[in-house]
Design an enzyme around this catalytic site. Structure first.
Site, PDB file in Angstrom:
ATOM      1  N   ARG A   1       1.206  -1.290   0.003  1.00  0.00           N
ATOM      2  CA  ARG A   1       0.049  -0.366   0.203  1.00  0.00           C
ATOM      3  C   ARG A   1       0.600   0.941   0.356  1.00  0.00           C
ATOM      4  O   ARG A   1       2.138   1.418   0.473  1.00  0.00           O
ATOM      5  CB  ARG A   1      -1.224   0.584   1.596  1.00  0.00           C
ATOM      6  CG  ARG A   1      -2.061   1.240   0.903  1.00  0.00           C
ATOM      7  CD  ARG A   1      -3.063   0.819   2.224  1.00  0.00           C
ATOM      8  NE  ARG A   1      -3.170   2.161   2.439  1.00  0.00           N
ATOM      9  CZ  ARG A   1      -3.950   3.236   3.928  1.00  0.00           C
ATOM     10  NH1 ARG A   1      -2.236   2.453   4.191  1.00  0.00           N
ATOM     11  NH2 ARG A   1      -4.660   4.079   3.641  1.00  0.00           N
TER      12      ARG A   1
ATOM     13  N   ASN B   1      -7.079   8.523   2.195  1.00  0.00           N
ATOM     14  CA  ASN B   1      -6.557   7.401   3.381  1.00  0.00           C
ATOM     15  C   ASN B   1      -7.431   8.059   4.627  1.00  0.00           C
ATOM     16  O   ASN B   1      -7.203   9.682   4.972  1.00  0.00           O
ATOM     17  CB  ASN B   1      -5.117   7.978   4.014  1.00  0.00           C
ATOM     18  CG  ASN B   1      -4.523   7.390   4.999  1.00  0.00           C
ATOM     19  OD1 ASN B   1      -4.665   5.872   5.389  1.00  0.00           O
ATOM     20  ND2 ASN B   1      -4.487   8.027   5.970  1.00  0.00           N
ATOM     21  N   GLU B   2      -7.861   7.320   5.903  1.00  0.00           N
ATOM     22  CA  GLU B   2      -8.676   7.664   6.788  1.00  0.00           C
ATOM     23  C   GLU B   2      -9.374   9.273   7.029  1.00  0.00           C
ATOM     24  O   GLU B   2      -9.037  10.321   6.861  1.00  0.00           O
ATOM     25  CB  GLU B   2      -7.770   8.228   7.740  1.00  0.00           C
ATOM     26  CG  GLU B   2      -7.393   6.927   8.373  1.00  0.00           C
ATOM     27  CD  GLU B   2      -6.003   7.008   9.498  1.00  0.00           C
ATOM     28  OE1 GLU B   2      -5.525   7.666  10.398  1.00  0.00           O
ATOM     29  OE2 GLU B   2      -5.264   6.253  10.196  1.00  0.00           O
TER      30      GLU B   2
ATOM     31  N   HIS C   1      -8.821   0.475   9.807  1.00  0.00           N
ATOM     32  CA  HIS C   1      -7.289   0.374  10.204  1.00  0.00           C
ATOM     33  C   HIS C   1      -7.874   0.244  12.123  1.00  0.00           C
ATOM     34  O   HIS C   1      -8.370   0.675  12.736  1.00  0.00           O
ATOM     35  CB  HIS C   1      -7.174   2.028   9.904  1.00  0.00           C
ATOM     36  CG  HIS C   1      -6.714   2.771   9.127  1.00  0.00           C
ATOM     37  ND1 HIS C   1      -6.242   3.121   8.294  1.00  0.00           N
ATOM     38  CD2 HIS C   1      -6.951   1.721   7.877  1.00  0.00           C
ATOM     39  CE1 HIS C   1      -6.243   3.740   7.170  1.00  0.00           C
ATOM     40  NE2 HIS C   1      -6.063   2.408   6.613  1.00  0.00           N
TER      41      HIS C   1
ATOM     42  N   TYR D   1      -5.473   0.537  15.309  1.00  0.00           N
ATOM     43  CA  TYR D   1      -4.981   0.842  16.335  1.00  0.00           C
ATOM     44  C   TYR D   1      -5.582   0.166  17.667  1.00  0.00           C
ATOM     45  O   TYR D   1      -6.342  -0.339  18.120  1.00  0.00           O
ATOM     46  CB  TYR D   1      -4.818   2.315  15.901  1.00  0.00           C
ATOM     47  CG  TYR D   1      -3.613   2.336  14.755  1.00  0.00           C
ATOM     48  CD1 TYR D   1      -2.700   1.467  15.099  1.00  0.00           C
ATOM     49  CD2 TYR D   1      -4.565   2.509  13.770  1.00  0.00           C
ATOM     50  CE1 TYR D   1      -1.954   1.764  13.938  1.00  0.00           C
ATOM     51  CE2 TYR D   1      -3.535   3.183  12.712  1.00  0.00           C
ATOM     52  CZ  TYR D   1      -2.079   2.259  13.125  1.00  0.00           C
ATOM     53  OH  TYR D   1      -0.964   2.314  11.086  1.00  0.00           O
TER      54      TYR D   1
ATOM     55  N   GLU E   1      -4.543  -0.868   8.002  1.00  0.00           N
ATOM     56  CA  GLU E   1      -3.536  -0.232   8.929  1.00  0.00           C
ATOM     57  C   GLU E   1      -3.372  -1.135  10.141  1.00  0.00           C
ATOM     58  O   GLU E   1      -4.492  -1.137  10.894  1.00  0.00           O
ATOM     59  CB  GLU E   1      -3.310   0.994   8.749  1.00  0.00           C
ATOM     60  CG  GLU E   1      -2.990   2.450   6.998  1.00  0.00           C
ATOM     61  CD  GLU E   1      -2.737   3.391   8.039  1.00  0.00           C
ATOM     62  OE1 GLU E   1      -2.925   3.563   9.181  1.00  0.00           O
ATOM     63  OE2 GLU E   1      -2.665   4.366   7.454  1.00  0.00           O
TER      64      GLU E   1
ATOM     65  N   TRP F   1       1.663  -1.246   9.159  1.00  0.00           N
ATOM     66  CA  TRP F   1       1.795  -0.297   9.341  1.00  0.00           C
ATOM     67  C   TRP F   1       3.007   0.257   9.806  1.00  0.00           C
ATOM     68  O   TRP F   1       3.093  -0.237  11.117  1.00  0.00           O
ATOM     69  CB  TRP F   1       1.373   1.034   9.660  1.00  0.00           C
ATOM     70  CG  TRP F   1       1.652   2.473   9.709  1.00  0.00           C
ATOM     71  CD1 TRP F   1       2.741   3.073  10.564  1.00  0.00           C
ATOM     72  CD2 TRP F   1       1.538   3.576   8.163  1.00  0.00           C
ATOM     73  NE1 TRP F   1       2.617   4.263   9.391  1.00  0.00           N
ATOM     74  CE2 TRP F   1       2.260   4.825   8.520  1.00  0.00           C
ATOM     75  CE3 TRP F   1       0.287   3.219   7.152  1.00  0.00           C
ATOM     76  CZ2 TRP F   1       1.879   5.194   7.771  1.00  0.00           C
ATOM     77  CZ3 TRP F   1       0.582   4.337   6.158  1.00  0.00           C
ATOM     78  CH2 TRP F   1       1.389   5.232   6.506  1.00  0.00           C
TER      79      TRP F   1
END
Length: 389
Positions: free
Chosen positions: A87, A164-165, A231, A233, A260, A289
């Protein structure tokens, strides 16, 4: 991830206690609805497949090209780990330096030479609504239309990750309409690739906005060829949260990847073991990531030190060599050959559209730079070159 100032920093965030205690569920695509014609990577029955119908499960690494364009061997180095996807961070020119059409073509060529699928993403949208420097998905769509000539004919090799995001935690509910409009704009412009859309809330969707609206977003794509990217986290710090989120998509036959994630983070401690194990058990793609170049306190997210492929970090070693990691689970896309065992890193040279085999050693087999090389007593084509047609 987002990157202000000089190097990459943390995804904004707060760990929300009720992150996934959300009402509602997504409904799968309506029975009998048409799906994309087999012109490249596409969605079929909720799974990501290649044009030949072979299921393709992304096992990849993020590369921050937009801030490190001088790192010209990064894609090949990532591929050498056995990854089947890279990516690639691009800039649309709205916040960060624009990645030009020529650069996009070069990046696609590097991906093809390394036998990985390119997921190309515009990073300038990161945190829109909360970060005043971020741009809109509509502007990101304009960027893709502007570099369309580099994308044409590359549907087998490229996924377009629109932005992205694309929303922070402010007005995240607007994500649904903005995403539908961007998809429509790209399809009307003749971009026929598989599209990938990131979740709001800095990619983590703690509000459930993407989860609850994924079916309607998918149905809005006339090609039925949109992949959803979460993503993971600090919001995803337990196995239950990881499993709950991913199962919502797979149970409802909607395509999802973990676009990610890391093994630690400033907004909480993601459960990377659960992320990788759950993705493997469900046949869901994941992209860690990131290869290298993180800063501002999150250097621990680097997989290698200083872009040195021979210097794995703790996170890199776990991601590549650990349980459910790249070495154990990645399979190269069949567009590059006949398909291989996990971790083999190569499935043969593959065949260019003109019928000649791709050069296994890429441009190193092409001393005069015309796109034609010589290997195994026969002519071969350098992937992404002028002869690759």
């Amino acid at each position: 991830m987002r990157k202000p100032r000089s190097t990459l920093i943390t995804t904004a965030g707060m760990a929300f206690a009720a992150a996934l205690g959300l009402l509602g569920s997504i409904t799968g695509p309506l029975a009998g609805e048409a799906e994309a014609a087999p012109t490249g990577i596409r969605v079929s029955n909720g799974r990501v497949v290649e044009a030949n119908g072979n299921e393709f499960v992304m096992r990849g690494v993020n590369h921050a090209y937009a801030w490190y364009p001088e790192q010209t061997t990064a894609i090949a180095d990532i591929a050498a780990t056995g990854a089947n996807t890279v990516r690639v961070v691009l800039g649309s020119g709205d916040r960060w330096t624009k990645t030009t059409t020529s650069q996009v073509s070069t990046l696609i060529g590097q991906c093809k030479a390394a036998k990985v699928i390119c997921v190309l993403e515009v990073h300038d949208t990161t945190g829109y609504g909360e970060d005043g420097a971020a741009t809109t998905l509509d502007k990101a769509a304009d960027y893709w239309i502007g570099v369309k000539s580099a994308l044409e004919g590359q549907e087998d090799y490229v996924v377009v990750n629109i932005g992205n995001e694309p929303y922070g935690n402010t007005n995240a509910a607007a994500w649904t309409g903005a995403t539908k409009n961007a998809i429509s704009k790209l399809r009307n412009a003749g971009i026929n690739h598989a599209l990938m859309v990131d979740a709001p809330n800095w990619g983590q969707d703690w509000s459930g906005t993407m989860r609850d609206n994924a079916a309607s977003v998918f149905a809005s794509d006339p090609d039925r060829n949109t992949i959803f990217s979460i993503h993971m986290y600090g919001v995803y710090d337990t196995a239950a949260e990881v499993q709950d989120y991913l199962h919502h998509f797979t149970d409802n036959k909607l395509p999802v990847v973990v676009g990610e994630f890391g093994d630690q983070h400033s907004d909480g401690n993601p459960d990377e073991d659960a992320i990788m194990a759950t993705a493997q058990s469900l046949g869901v793609g994941y992209i860690g990531w990131s290869w290298s170049g993180n800063g501002s306190g999150v250097e621990y997210l680097d997989m290698v030190n200083g872009f040195d492929a021979g210097s794995l970090t703790t996170w890199g070693n776990r991601f590549i060599n650990g349980a459910n990691g790249i070495a154990a689970t990645s399979k190269t896309a069949t567009v590059y050959g006949d398909g291989g065992e996990p971790g083999d890193g190569d499935t043969g040279s593959g065949t260019a559209p003109n019928g000649y085999p791709y050069c296994v050693n890429g441009s190193s087999s092409d001393p005069d730079g015309d796109g034609w090389g010589w290997e195994n007593s026969q002519s071969c084509v350098v992937a992404g070159s002028g002869a690759d047609s």
